[in-house]
Design a protein around this motif. Sequence first.
Motif, PDB file in Angstrom:
ATOM      1  N   ILE A   1      -7.515  -5.333  -0.331  1.00 29.38           N
ATOM      2  CA  ILE A   1      -6.042  -6.024  -0.180  1.00 29.38           C
ATOM      3  C   ILE A   1      -5.496  -6.032  -1.435  1.00 29.38           C
ATOM      4  O   ILE A   1      -4.313  -5.570  -1.528  1.00 29.38           O
ATOM      5  N   ALA A   2      -5.999  -6.592  -2.416  1.00 25.71           N
ATOM      6  CA  ALA A   2      -5.572  -6.943  -3.792  1.00 25.71           C
ATOM      7  C   ALA A   2      -5.277  -5.622  -4.329  1.00 25.71           C
ATOM      8  O   ALA A   2      -4.268  -5.315  -5.048  1.00 25.71           O
ATOM      9  N   ARG A   3      -6.081  -4.458  -4.344  1.00 27.19           N
ATOM     10  CA  ARG A   3      -6.197  -3.006  -4.958  1.00 27.19           C
ATOM     11  C   ARG A   3      -4.622  -2.608  -3.993  1.00 27.19           C
ATOM     12  O   ARG A   3      -3.880  -2.061  -4.869  1.00 27.19           O
ATOM     13  N   GLY A   4      -4.555  -2.746  -2.816  1.00 21.81           N
ATOM     14  CA  GLY A   4      -3.339  -2.115  -2.110  1.00 21.81           C
ATOM     15  C   GLY A   4      -2.147  -2.724  -2.736  1.00 21.81           C
ATOM     16  O   GLY A   4      -1.148  -2.168  -2.884  1.00 21.81           O
ATOM     17  N   LYS A   5      -2.200  -4.073  -2.751  1.00 22.85           N
ATOM     18  CA  LYS A   5      -0.972  -4.683  -3.286  1.00 22.85           C
ATOM     19  C   LYS A   5      -0.395  -4.200  -4.519  1.00 22.85           C
ATOM     20  O   LYS A   5       0.651  -4.073  -5.017  1.00 22.85           O
ATOM     21  N   ARG A   6      -1.507  -4.056  -5.451  1.00 27.06           N
ATOM     22  CA  ARG A   6      -1.374  -3.834  -6.975  1.00 27.06           C
ATOM     23  C   ARG A   6      -0.926  -2.391  -7.171  1.00 27.06           C
ATOM     24  O   ARG A   6      -0.009  -2.103  -7.697  1.00 27.06           O
ATOM     25  N   ALA A   7      -1.364  -1.394  -6.251  1.00 27.36           N
ATOM     26  CA  ALA A   7      -1.093  -0.152  -6.183  1.00 27.36           C
ATOM     27  C   ALA A   7       0.400  -0.054  -5.802  1.00 27.36           C
ATOM     28  O   ALA A   7       1.358   0.673  -6.202  1.00 27.36           O
ATOM     29  N   ARG A   8       0.761  -0.726  -4.557  1.00 30.32           N
ATOM     30  CA  ARG A   8       1.988  -0.723  -3.982  1.00 30.32           C
ATOM     31  C   ARG A   8       3.122  -1.136  -5.406  1.00 30.32           C
ATOM     32  O   ARG A   8       4.208  -0.558  -5.551  1.00 30.32           O
ATOM     33  N   ARG A   9       2.788  -2.373  -6.002  1.00 28.55           N
ATOM     34  CA  ARG A   9       3.579  -3.010  -7.163  1.00 28.55           C
ATOM     35  C   ARG A   9       3.616  -1.699  -8.020  1.00 28.55           C
ATOM     36  O   ARG A   9       4.973  -1.537  -8.518  1.00 28.55           O
TER      37      ARG A   9
END
Length: 129
Positions: free
Chosen positions: A108-116
Amino acid sequence: MTVPPTRIFDALGDPVRRHILELVASGEQTAGALVDAVRSRTPISQPGVSQHLKVLRDAGLVTVRAEGTRRLYALDPAGVETARTWLTALLDPLHQLANPLDALGTEIARGKRARREGRASGDAGRAAG
């Protein structure tokens, strides 16, 4: 070699085998001493005790080493630790979920970071163009 907990607990299901484990827990024992100690409590043949020792070896609860013509048996800490770990997990069911939930949190943290990062680089591309 890691033995499944089910095999360990199957081995522990027999009172003779539990008695043998109590005997070897105090220190290394010869096969003859184990036979004598078990036979003092239970009418059993030497081959019967040998079969119980084999089950305990196969379950990873005891080790055996040869010293001349004697066989010396000792408690195997790895087997005991496998049983302890399994029992501890019963006391803390959330512990069993911890690793998958940790992995989910990481994704989840990776996905959020990738979106940012994707938005930031996309915004920069639009501003430059």
